[in-house]
Write a protein that holds these residues in place. Structure first.
Motif, PDB file in Angstrom:
ATOM      1  N   LEU A 175      12.156  -3.486   1.491  1.00  0.00           N
ATOM      2  CA  LEU A 175      11.302  -3.571   0.310  1.00  0.00           C
ATOM      3  C   LEU A 175      11.127  -2.222  -0.381  1.00  0.00           C
ATOM      4  CD1 LEU A 175       8.605  -6.096   1.560  1.00  0.00           C
ATOM      5  CD2 LEU A 175      10.562  -6.520   0.083  1.00  0.00           C
ATOM      6  N   LEU A 176      11.305  -1.117   0.344  1.00  0.00           N
ATOM      7  CA  LEU A 176      11.224   0.207  -0.274  1.00  0.00           C
ATOM      8  C   LEU A 176      12.592   0.722  -0.706  1.00  0.00           C
ATOM      9  CD1 LEU A 176       8.573   2.032   1.987  1.00  0.00           C
ATOM     10  CD2 LEU A 176       8.273   1.105  -0.309  1.00  0.00           C
ATOM     11  N   ASN A 177      13.618  -0.156  -0.591  1.00  0.00           N
ATOM     12  CA  ASN A 177      14.981   0.202  -1.023  1.00  0.00           C
ATOM     13  C   ASN A 177      15.515   1.433  -0.305  1.00  0.00           C
ATOM     14  OD1 ASN A 177      15.222  -1.907  -2.936  1.00  0.00           O
ATOM     15  ND2 ASN A 177      13.958  -0.717  -4.365  1.00  0.00           N
ATOM     16  N   ARG A 178      15.293   1.460   1.014  1.00  0.00           N
ATOM     17  CA  ARG A 178      15.849   2.529   1.833  1.00  0.00           C
ATOM     18  C   ARG A 178      16.912   1.937   2.774  1.00  0.00           C
ATOM     19  NH1 ARG A 178      12.432   4.638  -1.242  1.00  0.00           N
ATOM     20  NH2 ARG A 178      11.512   6.698  -0.883  1.00  0.00           N
ATOM     21  N   GLY A 201       0.802  -1.223   0.000  1.00  0.00           N
ATOM     22  CA  GLY A 201       0.000   0.000   0.000  1.00  0.00           C
ATOM     23  C   GLY A 201       0.831   1.268   0.000  1.00  0.00           C
ATOM     24  N   LEU A 202       2.009   1.187   0.630  1.00  0.00           N
ATOM     25  CA  LEU A 202       2.843   2.389   0.737  1.00  0.00           C
ATOM     26  C   LEU A 202       3.669   2.660  -0.517  1.00  0.00           C
ATOM     27  CD1 LEU A 202       4.158   1.990   4.396  1.00  0.00           C
ATOM     28  CD2 LEU A 202       2.671   3.813   3.553  1.00  0.00           C
ATOM     29  N   ALA A 203       3.910   1.635  -1.323  1.00  0.00           N
ATOM     30  CA  ALA A 203       4.787   1.809  -2.489  1.00  0.00           C
ATOM     31  C   ALA A 203       4.299   2.916  -3.429  1.00  0.00           C
ATOM     32  CB  ALA A 203       4.931   0.477  -3.233  1.00  0.00           C
ATOM     33  N   GLY A 247      14.396  10.937  -2.448  1.00  0.00           N
ATOM     34  CA  GLY A 247      14.475   9.523  -2.077  1.00  0.00           C
ATOM     35  C   GLY A 247      15.280   9.250  -0.829  1.00  0.00           C
ATOM     36  N   SER A 248      15.417  10.229   0.053  1.00  0.00           N
ATOM     37  CA  SER A 248      16.203  10.030   1.273  1.00  0.00           C
ATOM     38  C   SER A 248      15.581   8.946   2.150  1.00  0.00           C
ATOM     39  CB  SER A 248      16.285  11.340   2.055  1.00  0.00           C
ATOM     40  OG  SER A 248      16.843  11.104   3.336  1.00  0.00           O
ATOM     41  N   SER A 249      16.440   8.224   2.843  1.00  0.00           N
ATOM     42  CA  SER A 249      15.936   7.195   3.765  1.00  0.00           C
ATOM     43  C   SER A 249      15.169   7.792   4.933  1.00  0.00           C
ATOM     44  CB  SER A 249      17.114   6.356   4.277  1.00  0.00           C
ATOM     45  OG  SER A 249      17.696   5.634   3.214  1.00  0.00           O
ATOM     46  N   LEU A 250      15.353   9.073   5.187  1.00  0.00           N
ATOM     47  CA  LEU A 250      14.615   9.710   6.282  1.00  0.00           C
ATOM     48  C   LEU A 250      13.117   9.774   5.994  1.00  0.00           C
ATOM     49  CD1 LEU A 250      16.980  12.644   7.320  1.00  0.00           C
ATOM     50  CD2 LEU A 250      16.697  10.413   8.382  1.00  0.00           C
ATOM     51  N   THR A 251      12.736   9.630   4.713  1.00  0.00           N
ATOM     52  CA  THR A 251      11.308   9.645   4.398  1.00  0.00           C
ATOM     53  C   THR A 251      10.595   8.414   4.956  1.00  0.00           C
ATOM     54  OG1 THR A 251      11.774   8.595   2.270  1.00  0.00           O
ATOM     55  CG2 THR A 251      11.615  10.999   2.301  1.00  0.00           C
ATOM     56  N   LEU A 252      11.375   7.413   5.384  1.00  0.00           N
ATOM     57  CA  LEU A 252      10.757   6.264   6.048  1.00  0.00           C
ATOM     58  C   LEU A 252      10.040   6.676   7.328  1.00  0.00           C
ATOM     59  CD1 LEU A 252      13.331   3.340   5.772  1.00  0.00           C
ATOM     60  CD2 LEU A 252      11.050   3.439   4.799  1.00  0.00           C
ATOM     61  N   THR A 253      10.366   7.855   7.823  1.00  0.00           N
ATOM     62  CA  THR A 253       9.719   8.350   9.044  1.00  0.00           C
ATOM     63  C   THR A 253       8.196   8.329   8.908  1.00  0.00           C
ATOM     64  OG1 THR A 253      11.611   9.765   9.503  1.00  0.00           O
ATOM     65  CG2 THR A 253       9.553  10.318  10.604  1.00  0.00           C
ATOM     66  N   PHE A 254       7.687   8.689   7.722  1.00  0.00           N
ATOM     67  CA  PHE A 254       6.232   8.711   7.526  1.00  0.00           C
ATOM     68  C   PHE A 254       5.632   7.313   7.718  1.00  0.00           C
ATOM     69  CE2 PHE A 254       7.794  12.150   4.569  1.00  0.00           C
ATOM     70  CZ  PHE A 254       7.477  13.183   5.423  1.00  0.00           C
ATOM     71  N   ALA A 255       6.282   6.316   7.152  1.00  0.00           N
ATOM     72  CA  ALA A 255       5.783   4.935   7.299  1.00  0.00           C
ATOM     73  C   ALA A 255       5.932   4.449   8.736  1.00  0.00           C
ATOM     74  CB  ALA A 255       6.544   4.013   6.354  1.00  0.00           C
ATOM     75  N   TYR A 256       7.023   4.842   9.378  1.00  0.00           N
ATOM     76  CA  TYR A 256       7.256   4.376  10.750  1.00  0.00           C
ATOM     77  C   TYR A 256       6.259   4.998  11.734  1.00  0.00           C
ATOM     78  CZ  TYR A 256      11.603   2.213   9.231  1.00  0.00           C
ATOM     79  OH  TYR A 256      12.535   1.412   8.610  1.00  0.00           O
TER      80      TYR A 256
END
Length: 267
Positions: free
Chosen positions: A215-218, A121-123, A135-144
């Motif tokens: 899976l999101l390549n971060r 769903g997040l992809a 594409g920074s890995s810090l954007t994973l914050t939203f998913a976390y």
């Protein structure tokens, strides 16, 4: 009769404690034993390497980047979660009590969804996030933030249920305090333990997260450990051991905070 029953209960508690202690500590000991193996005996070279941050940056740049990203993601996730959740929960309790159950349902919903389904769903969402933010890995914050909602909500809800939010806020408002002052100087000090519990749980969860980042390549610590395991097993196991011990320390701190809170309430 009561004395015999107490002895049996004490024996049962110690038995459970010993079994659980062996269950948790034996794998940690095995990891420690593996990282100190050497052809001619034992060595502490792996742990000396881990203590030298400059050497880690030179020899294992992916690991150092993963550590930095994970710490930043954990801090940003805890901060964003608190900024979103605390005012919302307080406002719902004061002004919109009929929304309490729907809010609880929404916050607990990620707990019932497997991580792989969340990623599916997040992809598409992250395709737009990458387009607008990068594409920074810090954007994973939203998913976390979504991922930690169930645990943070439970911790904050327990704290808010222990105080009379409505009476406290009305008393502060009658003395001329604005809503920001009510939240910052009246509500937050009274739910300090719940806020710390929610933050600790969020940090522990983010530091151990692997599926979404991979899976999101971060990049994060767990992804770096997984990659490192293909080239240097001892360093990979040592970093895994450190992250596990750190998670245990955070959970111990969490239980200590809860015990202090119960002691204050009892007194």
């Amino acid at each position: 009769m009561n004395a015999a029953r107490r002895r049996k209960q004490r024996l049962f508690r110690w038995t459970v404690l010993v079994v659980l202690g062996v269950f948790f500590l034996l794998p940690l000991y095995a990891m420690l034993e593996f990282t100190t193996r050497a052809p001619d005996g034992r060595t502490a070279e792996v742990w000396k390497t881990l203590l030298d941050w400059r050497q880690i940056q030179e020899d294992y740049p992916d690991l150092s980047a993963g550590v930095v990203y994970s710490l930043e993601q954990a801090a940003l996730t805890a901060l964003l979660m608190l900024v979103l959740l605390v005012p919302t929960m307080v406002w719902v309790r004061l002004r919109l009590p009929w929304l309490r159950r729907p809010l609880e349902f929404l916050c607990l919903l990620p707990l019932t969804i497997p991580a792989i389904v969340l990623v599916v769903g997040l992809a598409p969402v992250y395709a737009w996030v990458t387009y607008f933010v990068g594409g920074s890995s810090l954007t994973l914050t939203f998913a976390y933030v979504v991922l930690v909602l169930p645990f943070a909500y439970r911790a904050l809800d327990a704290g808010l249920s222990a105080i009379d939010v409505k009476t406290l806020s009305e008393a502060a408002r009658s003395l001329g305090a604005g809503w920001g002052t009510v939240l910052w100087r009246v509500v937050l000090p009274n739910i300090r333990s719940a806020v710390l519990s929610a933050a600790f749980l969020s940090v522990a969860l983010v530091l151990g997260e692997f599926t979404i980042a991979s899976l999101l390549n971060r990049e994060n610590l767990q992804v770096a450990i997984n990659l490192l395991g293909k080239s240097s097993a001892t360093i990979s196991v040592a970093v895994s051991l450190v992250s596990l011990v750190l998670a245990f320390v955070l959970l111990f701190a969490l239980s200590f905070v809860g015990r202090r809170r119960r002691s204050k309430e009892a007194s």
